[in-house]
Design a protein around this motif. Structure first.
Motif, PDB file in Angstrom:
ATOM      1  N   MET A 235       0.848  -1.192   0.000  1.00 44.21           N
ATOM      2  CA  MET A 235       0.000   0.000   0.000  1.00 44.21           C
ATOM      3  C   MET A 235       0.880   1.237   0.000  1.00 44.21           C
ATOM      4  O   MET A 235       0.984   1.965   0.991  1.00 44.21           O
TER       5      MET A 235
ATOM      6  N   SER B 191      -8.580  -1.024   9.771  1.00 41.40           N
ATOM      7  CA  SER B 191      -8.311  -1.066   8.323  1.00 41.40           C
ATOM      8  C   SER B 191      -7.933   0.311   7.806  1.00 41.40           C
ATOM      9  O   SER B 191      -7.094   0.443   6.907  1.00 41.40           O
ATOM     10  N   ILE B 192      -8.582   1.346   8.354  1.00 40.72           N
ATOM     11  CA  ILE B 192      -8.272   2.707   7.891  1.00 40.72           C
ATOM     12  C   ILE B 192      -6.807   3.025   8.175  1.00 40.72           C
ATOM     13  O   ILE B 192      -6.089   3.512   7.304  1.00 40.72           O
ATOM     14  N   ILE B 193      -6.350   2.692   9.377  1.00 38.02           N
ATOM     15  CA  ILE B 193      -4.952   2.967   9.726  1.00 38.02           C
ATOM     16  C   ILE B 193      -4.009   2.135   8.854  1.00 38.02           C
ATOM     17  O   ILE B 193      -3.042   2.638   8.292  1.00 38.02           O
ATOM     18  N   ALA B 194      -4.330   0.846   8.711  1.00 44.54           N
ATOM     19  CA  ALA B 194      -3.422  -0.050   7.979  1.00 44.54           C
ATOM     20  C   ALA B 194      -3.307   0.319   6.509  1.00 44.54           C
ATOM     21  O   ALA B 194      -2.234   0.231   5.919  1.00 44.54           O
ATOM     22  N   LEU B 195      -4.417   0.734   5.898  1.00 46.48           N
ATOM     23  CA  LEU B 195      -4.439   0.875   4.449  1.00 46.48           C
ATOM     24  C   LEU B 195      -4.528   2.319   3.973  1.00 46.48           C
ATOM     25  O   LEU B 195      -4.822   2.592   2.806  1.00 46.48           O
ATOM     26  N   ALA B 196      -4.256   3.265   4.856  1.00 49.72           N
ATOM     27  CA  ALA B 196      -4.494   4.673   4.542  1.00 49.72           C
ATOM     28  C   ALA B 196      -3.615   5.223   3.427  1.00 49.72           C
ATOM     29  O   ALA B 196      -3.954   6.230   2.817  1.00 49.72           O
ATOM     30  N   ALA B 197      -2.502   4.564   3.120  1.00 55.67           N
ATOM     31  CA  ALA B 197      -1.585   5.149   2.134  1.00 55.67           C
ATOM     32  C   ALA B 197      -2.093   5.084   0.692  1.00 55.67           C
ATOM     33  O   ALA B 197      -1.504   5.687  -0.194  1.00 55.67           O
ATOM     34  N   GLY B 198      -3.191   4.385   0.468  1.00 62.55           N
ATOM     35  CA  GLY B 198      -3.656   4.173  -0.903  1.00 62.55           C
ATOM     36  C   GLY B 198      -4.367   5.350  -1.543  1.00 62.55           C
ATOM     37  O   GLY B 198      -5.151   5.170  -2.463  1.00 62.55           O
ATOM     38  N   GLY B 199      -4.123   6.556  -1.087  1.00 60.62           N
ATOM     39  CA  GLY B 199      -4.766   7.712  -1.702  1.00 60.62           C
ATOM     40  C   GLY B 199      -5.710   8.388  -0.721  1.00 60.62           C
ATOM     41  O   GLY B 199      -5.942   9.591  -0.790  1.00 60.62           O
ATOM     42  N   PHE B 200      -6.225   7.599   0.230  1.00 61.21           N
ATOM     43  CA  PHE B 200      -7.214   8.126   1.163  1.00 61.21           C
ATOM     44  C   PHE B 200      -6.648   9.241   2.050  1.00 61.21           C
ATOM     45  O   PHE B 200      -7.352  10.215   2.342  1.00 61.21           O
TER      46      PHE B 200
ATOM     47  N   THR C 252       2.749  -0.239   4.491  1.00 61.52           N
ATOM     48  CA  THR C 252       2.096  -1.521   4.764  1.00 61.52           C
ATOM     49  C   THR C 252       2.010  -2.369   3.496  1.00 61.52           C
ATOM     50  O   THR C 252       1.699  -1.851   2.428  1.00 61.52           O
TER      51      THR C 252
ATOM     52  N   LEU D 113      -6.568   8.983  12.018  1.00 59.04           N
ATOM     53  CA  LEU D 113      -5.392   9.281  11.184  1.00 59.04           C
ATOM     54  C   LEU D 113      -4.730  10.585  11.619  1.00 59.04           C
ATOM     55  O   LEU D 113      -5.390  11.597  11.745  1.00 59.04           O
TER      56      LEU D 113
ATOM     57  N   ARG E  65      -4.136  15.100  -6.920  1.00 56.54           N
ATOM     58  CA  ARG E  65      -2.817  14.506  -7.167  1.00 56.54           C
ATOM     59  C   ARG E  65      -2.932  13.116  -7.804  1.00 56.54           C
ATOM     60  O   ARG E  65      -2.312  12.836  -8.835  1.00 56.54           O
ATOM     61  N   ILE E  66      -3.774  12.241  -7.232  1.00 62.63           N
ATOM     62  CA  ILE E  66      -3.829  10.875  -7.748  1.00 62.63           C
ATOM     63  C   ILE E  66      -4.576  10.769  -9.079  1.00 62.63           C
ATOM     64  O   ILE E  66      -4.558   9.713  -9.705  1.00 62.63           O
TER      65      ILE E  66
ATOM     66  N   ARG F  80       5.597  -3.029   6.840  1.00 61.39           N
ATOM     67  CA  ARG F  80       4.754  -3.547   7.906  1.00 61.39           C
ATOM     68  C   ARG F  80       3.787  -4.539   7.258  1.00 61.39           C
ATOM     69  O   ARG F  80       3.182  -4.227   6.228  1.00 61.39           O
TER      70      ARG F  80
ATOM     71  N   MET G 115     -10.335   2.458   0.470  1.00 59.25           N
ATOM     72  CA  MET G 115      -9.147   3.224   0.858  1.00 59.25           C
ATOM     73  C   MET G 115      -8.315   3.689  -0.331  1.00 59.25           C
ATOM     74  O   MET G 115      -7.453   4.538  -0.176  1.00 59.25           O
ATOM     75  N   SER G 116      -8.587   3.154  -1.509  1.00 58.01           N
ATOM     76  CA  SER G 116      -7.733   3.514  -2.631  1.00 58.01           C
ATOM     77  C   SER G 116      -8.487   3.642  -3.961  1.00 58.01           C
ATOM     78  O   SER G 116      -8.358   4.646  -4.651  1.00 58.01           O
TER      79      SER G 116
ATOM     80  N   PRO H 153     -11.189   6.541  -3.817  1.00 55.69           N
ATOM     81  CA  PRO H 153     -10.512   7.847  -3.881  1.00 55.69           C
ATOM     82  C   PRO H 153      -9.953   8.170  -5.272  1.00 55.69           C
ATOM     83  O   PRO H 153      -9.996   9.332  -5.688  1.00 55.69           O
ATOM     84  N   HIS H 154      -9.461   7.165  -5.985  1.00 55.00           N
ATOM     85  CA  HIS H 154      -8.970   7.442  -7.334  1.00 55.00           C
ATOM     86  C   HIS H 154     -10.111   7.848  -8.275  1.00 55.00           C
ATOM     87  O   HIS H 154      -9.975   8.788  -9.051  1.00 55.00           O
TER      88      HIS H 154
END
Lengths: 276, 276
Positions: free
Chosen positions: A116, B202-211, A136, A276, A216-217, A163, A179-180, A183-184
């Motif tokens: 991720m 899940s939000i914390i773990a996967l937050a990097a995907g654009g969210f 992650t 977050l 950005r994305i 992680r 989560m992705s 958002p895209h």
């Protein structure tokens, strides 16, 4: 260990840099199709050598598929005669459709992974040696893998500073959608809305008002994201529907001038602070 | 020059720090209503002195209203007897409604400004001495101002490192809507969608995907943003409608599996590269 990477764009190129940086691989081999990519990969010195598929299979302990999700599936027939001790790994943003399409012959070799991390940038030049650090990676359906392959994949991701999160591929796709992927879809829509309505001069002058982050994305690879939307179609449609309920709600509250209700709704969104 | 700042949150507090940093003000006076804010402002040493409205009027050459856009309008009756050489300035995110509500007595003193910078953080503790540096400030309807006030405002913004853009207040509100207000409505909707559907883990773990980027501004102040949506209601409704056309379009293309069309639509969004 020798590592072969198929596709040396942002994800694959960054992995090549990371495994070199941490001394994880004795040799890093690369495979690319287009002449343009090959030239860039060599200029950037991303791999020790660009090879053909046969040499990948002959010389690598781990083959990583860092290509768009549809291409992952179409690449697999090339790997059916792989040695039972060679690990295959993908880095795709969807997992359920890929896992369902892994041929039985190589199912125990194939570790389904989704790091991720990423960037709107793509191609070999976008690669960074620290893309994966502190991020992650979701590993899916590991019960289908031999211990050797599972442990090798886990060790590589740990060694480049990631992680680990474990999930089945179905749940992965639902979470990754919200989560992705959603958002895209939203970012692409916002970018198209603004570019249809605003002139470039105003966009440049006023971009700091939230638009820069939100769009950005939308600069991400259309080829890659079309495949992701295709493979996660149902979850994406459901998530768009839930998002649209909120867009209708905010529109209605503004139209009806229900500002107390609007503020309460914003306060709910604010609780994201706590997470977050 | 003595500067008085009404409201010392992110915008006002950062302005206080900036005018001190650049030696622009002899004295910086502050005005705040809540005891909590007053305590924080003093602890952070943001101003030389907290004063009442009368002392603001008696001692300042420039009074800056750094409060939510509805409060700007309700504060103005306090300033009707201002000296003709005292400049008033606001920093609100909407302009047309404010400008229309400036009493005639102080219209030539009042410079309508919108610094296009900010953060999802708010309150005195969020203030930063470099918030304004290198950012754009939009100055509206300056033909209504005396030269003294116009030039004083321009000089302050230039001295703290800002880039000036001039616009009438009507056009400002349209552009600010697309570049800032619409993105906020979308971000609040996305944050509420995801928090209703996903668990915090899940939000914390996967937050990097654009969210993370797409939801950042959903942490912004509900009080401030309710007022902005209220004052820019019509533009916001129009912009939501245009955005919704795109969301319907992407949903339909995915539903109908029109992936070539989808990729073309993403490529259009990609042209943002050429601008930002």
């Amino acid at each position: 260990m020798n590592i072969g990477i198929v596709g040396l764009g942002l994800m694959g190129g960054s992995l090549a840099k990371a495994v070199k940086k941490y001394g994880i691989a004795k040799k890093v081999y690369g495979y690319a199709r287009s002449e343009k990519s090959k030239k860039e990969i060599l200029e950037l010195n991303l791999v020790d050598e660009l090879v053909d598929i046969q040499r990948l299979k002959d010389e690598c302990d781990l083959i990583v598929l860092a290509i768009p999700v549809d291409n992952i599936i179409s690449f697999l027939p090339n790997l059916l005669d792989i040695d039972k001790n060679t690990t295959i790994m993908d880095l795709g943003s969807t997992k359920e459709f890929i896992v369902k399409n892994i041929p039985n012959e190589i199912r125990s070799n194939f570790v389904a992974a989704h790091p991720m991390c990423g960037s709107e940038k793509f191609g070999p030049k976008a690669s960074m040696d620290n893309l994966y650090e502190g991020k992650t990676v979701v590993l899916c359906d590991l019960e289908a893998n031999d211990e050797l392959h599972k442990n090798r994949a886990i060790k590589v991701f740990q060694d480049i500073g990631m992680r680990l999160v474990f999930m089945n591929s179905h749940n992965h796709d639902v979470h990754a959608c919200y989560m992705s992927h959603l958002p895209h879809a939203i970012s692409y829509s916002l970018a198209n809305t603004v570019m249809n309505h605003e002139d470039p001069k105003s966009i440049i002058a006023l971009a700091a008002g939230g638009f820069t982050d939100m769009s950005r994305i939308a600069k991400s690879s259309p080829n890659m994201w079309t495949d992701i939307f295709k493979q996660n179609r149902e979850n994406l449609l459901n998530s768009i529907d839930l998002f649209e309920d909120h867009m209708k709600k905010v529109r209605q509250m503004v139209e009806d001038e229900e500002y107390e209700k609007l503020e309460e709704w914003m306060k709910k969104a604010n609780t994201l602070h706590e997470i977050l």
